[in-house]
Every structure is written in structure tokens, then in C-alpha cells.
Enzyme design. Sequence first.
Site, mmCIF file in Angstrom:
data_model
loop_
_atom_site.group_PDB
_atom_site.id
_atom_site.type_symbol
_atom_site.label_atom_id
_atom_site.label_comp_id
_atom_site.label_asym_id
_atom_site.label_seq_id
_atom_site.Cartn_x
_atom_site.Cartn_y
_atom_site.Cartn_z
ATOM 1 N N TYR A 30 6.852 -1.420 -9.572
ATOM 2 C CA TYR A 30 6.191 -0.911 -10.772
ATOM 3 C C TYR A 30 7.246 -0.758 -11.860
ATOM 4 O O TYR A 30 8.427 -0.552 -11.572
ATOM 5 C CB TYR A 30 5.539 0.450 -10.503
ATOM 6 N N LYS B 45 1.987 -9.723 -9.833
ATOM 7 C CA LYS B 45 0.743 -9.370 -9.149
ATOM 8 C C LYS B 45 -0.189 -8.631 -10.111
ATOM 9 O O LYS B 45 0.241 -7.742 -10.836
ATOM 10 C CB LYS B 45 1.042 -8.483 -7.945
ATOM 11 N N ARG C 98 -6.359 -2.964 2.762
ATOM 12 C CA ARG C 98 -7.025 -1.871 3.477
ATOM 13 C C ARG C 98 -7.172 -2.130 4.976
ATOM 14 O O ARG C 98 -6.960 -1.210 5.780
ATOM 15 C CB ARG C 98 -8.393 -1.585 2.850
ATOM 16 N N VAL D 176 0.866 -1.177 0.000
ATOM 17 C CA VAL D 176 0.000 0.000 0.000
ATOM 18 C C VAL D 176 0.904 1.229 0.000
ATOM 19 O O VAL D 176 1.774 1.365 0.863
ATOM 20 C CB VAL D 176 -0.936 0.034 1.218
ATOM 21 N N THR E 144 3.876 -5.557 -9.968
ATOM 22 C CA THR E 144 2.473 -5.235 -10.247
ATOM 23 C C THR E 144 2.314 -4.889 -11.721
ATOM 24 O O THR E 144 2.950 -3.965 -12.221
ATOM 25 C CB THR E 144 2.006 -4.065 -9.373
ATOM 26 N N SER F 112 5.566 -1.178 -0.770
ATOM 27 C CA SER F 112 5.298 -0.520 -2.045
ATOM 28 C C SER F 112 6.520 0.251 -2.535
ATOM 29 O O SER F 112 7.233 0.884 -1.751
ATOM 30 C CB SER F 112 4.119 0.439 -1.898
ATOM 31 N N HIS G 231 -6.428 -5.424 -8.092
ATOM 32 C CA HIS G 231 -5.924 -4.146 -7.554
ATOM 33 C C HIS G 231 -6.905 -3.535 -6.554
ATOM 34 O O HIS G 231 -7.051 -2.316 -6.455
ATOM 35 C CB HIS G 231 -5.639 -3.151 -8.687
#
Length: 382
Positions: A154, A255, A334, A103, A180, A131, A279
Site C-alpha cells: 500500500y 493490483k 477468502r 489478506v 494495490t 499483505s 478488491h
Amino acid sequence: MERRLIHWSLKTMPQDRLPPLASIPADIASLADYEPYARERMTPGAWAYISGGAADELTVRDNLDSYRRWKLWPAALGQFDQPSTRLELLGQSLAYPVLLAPVAYQRLAHPQGELASVLGAGAMGAVSIISMEASHSFEDIAAHAHAPLWAQWYWHADRDFMLELLRRVEAAGYRALVFTVDAAVNGVRNREQRAGFVLPPDIEAVNLRGAGTLGAVLGAAGSSPLFGSGLLDRAPTWDDLAWLARESRLPVLVKGVMRPRDAVRALESGAAGVVVSNHGGRNLDGAPTALDVLAQVCQAVQGRAPVLMDGGIRRGTDVLKALALGAKAVLVGRPYVYGLAAAGAAGVAHVLHILRAELEVAMALTGCNDLAAIGPDVLYRS
């Protein structure tokens, strides 16, 4: 970052928020109980960013509802001999099959951000996936960690920068890379637009300093706002995945895989595993849920590599259902950020403790002595 399409509004957001809780209130008994406490401690923009999804948020809601479509068969007179939730994953021994999902910008939720998250995860022996857009450096986060770390990735068009950052991650002791692949651009996040979300000036993706970015795509009337922007020219390809897998000294999981054929191709391109994920409903609204496609992906992979999944996990019974459909482990996102916002490291640890306790209760009541005993036969679907 290059994959971003546009910041739609530059409203100034209020910064006042309640301080984190000094102790966990007695009325927090489940993951859902953390949400109101978290919302009171986040700005409206930060709440929209963390809790919101794409467009009408149909997929966000369906991620939660998908678990309700499956029931569990209770077992009578179960026999238990040294019951356990332990597993081996990519050569690592884990106490239970729950990891913290990546996250970004966790200082939006708590002043210590990722530093508090990994402290809470370490207290519970859980892997944290950090992340690339963390609000602390990979190295600082590793210095605060007491449990294994994986790094989320990324794509960036500057391969020299990518290699430099990759070597930093390896040197800092991270154990795996999670690439990702479902976010070449952000989805249309209307809730963020309405809240006027923009990052505060003191929060940034510190690991991407010096990476170079593209300016905002304004999408003037009559022009092609995305296809005419050049952003998609920089989106990752299968060749880029193969390059990353070759260059990384760490196992690379992909992912954002939802189609079975994509899972197979990811393994053919050098991936060590896949994470079935939409996502969190934040990009393509109307996508199927990870739980609904999980069994098909596992069937395509045929046990050649671990399949993980995320999206909508709120209960230990949800974890059990995902494992029964073939997942090796699950990622939770979350809920632990809500725990972080409410009570810092203690909140993160408590979220993990609740999930593990609920999983063990669900295993006992369905007659599962260990993770190997969990299979489709524990599931009932009307």
C-alpha cells in the site's frame, strides 16, 4: 494506516472460538464446504471483516455469479501428451496458475495467521502474496515459507519509511511487489459496522510500526467527512507508481486495475504486470466484476505483460474460465482464509489441492493438454 477513513464502532467483541480441526472432515469436498467450519472458529467481528464487502455487497455476490454466466464446451476424444498446468511467470516457474491473494490480519482467522498460510502454500508449491498489513513481519513469514513469496504494497506518504520497508522485503527474499491501487480509502463496510469490528489489542499490522498514522476521521454533522479530511491528499498517483517501480529491485505488479486504459498506463509507468481486481467487492459496491472486464484489459495490454485476476474463484472451472478470457494466473483470497480458520496449514493446502485437481479435471474434459491450449474457444455463453 493513512488510507483508512474511520472505525465506526468500538464494541468489545467476544474472543471465544472453537479450536482448529485436528484433521480434515470427510464432508469437506469443495471450497464452499469450509465456510461453516471457518465461521464457527472466528468471532462475529472477524467473520464480518473477512467475509463481508462494501455497502449492500452487490459486487461480492456478482463476483461469484459472473462465472455462472459462462459455460464450458466439452471436448470429445481429446488427445493428451504429457499434460501439464505448469507456467512461467515473471521469470519464476510455477506448477499451476493459482496464487494466494494478499489478506490482512490473518491471525483473526487462526492463531498462527500468515505463518500457517505459507506453510500450507509451501506444501502445495504455491506462491503466497503477503499483505503489508500482515499480523507477522515480512521476515518471520519468509523464515517459515517453503515456496516463493511476493509482497503486497500500500502507498504511504513517508517515502523514507517506504524505502526502508522495501529494502527489508528485498533482503528477506521476496520475488515481486504487488502494489494495490484501488484502496485510497476503505469502502463503506456496513457488515463490519453492524458487527462492531475492531482489531483485537494483540493483532496489528506489525510491518507498519513506526510509520505514523492519521487519527480517525469522525465526520461531524455538517462537515465533509472524507473530502474535508485531507486523506485524499495522500492517495497514490501515477507518479508514485513510477517512483516505486524505479526504486524497487523487484518487478512491480499493479493490483486493482479494472479499466483497460489504466492497465496501459500502469505499464507505461513501469509496472511489470497488472492484476484485474475489484478488491473482492470490499471497496466500491456496484463495480463490475474482474471476470467481466478481463478480456478488455488483456486486449489493451496485448501480451506486453502478464495479466492476473482475482475475485470470486471458488472452483477449478472458475480458474479455467479466467484463463480462457486471458488471465495468466488467478489469485484466491477468502477460500484459503476459510481453510486456514478451519484447519490451519492443512486447510490451506487442501484448498489449493482441491482447486488444482478441479482445474486438471476441467482441462481434461475440455480437451486442453496444457495452459497454452486454453483459449476463448472453450467458452460458451448463451
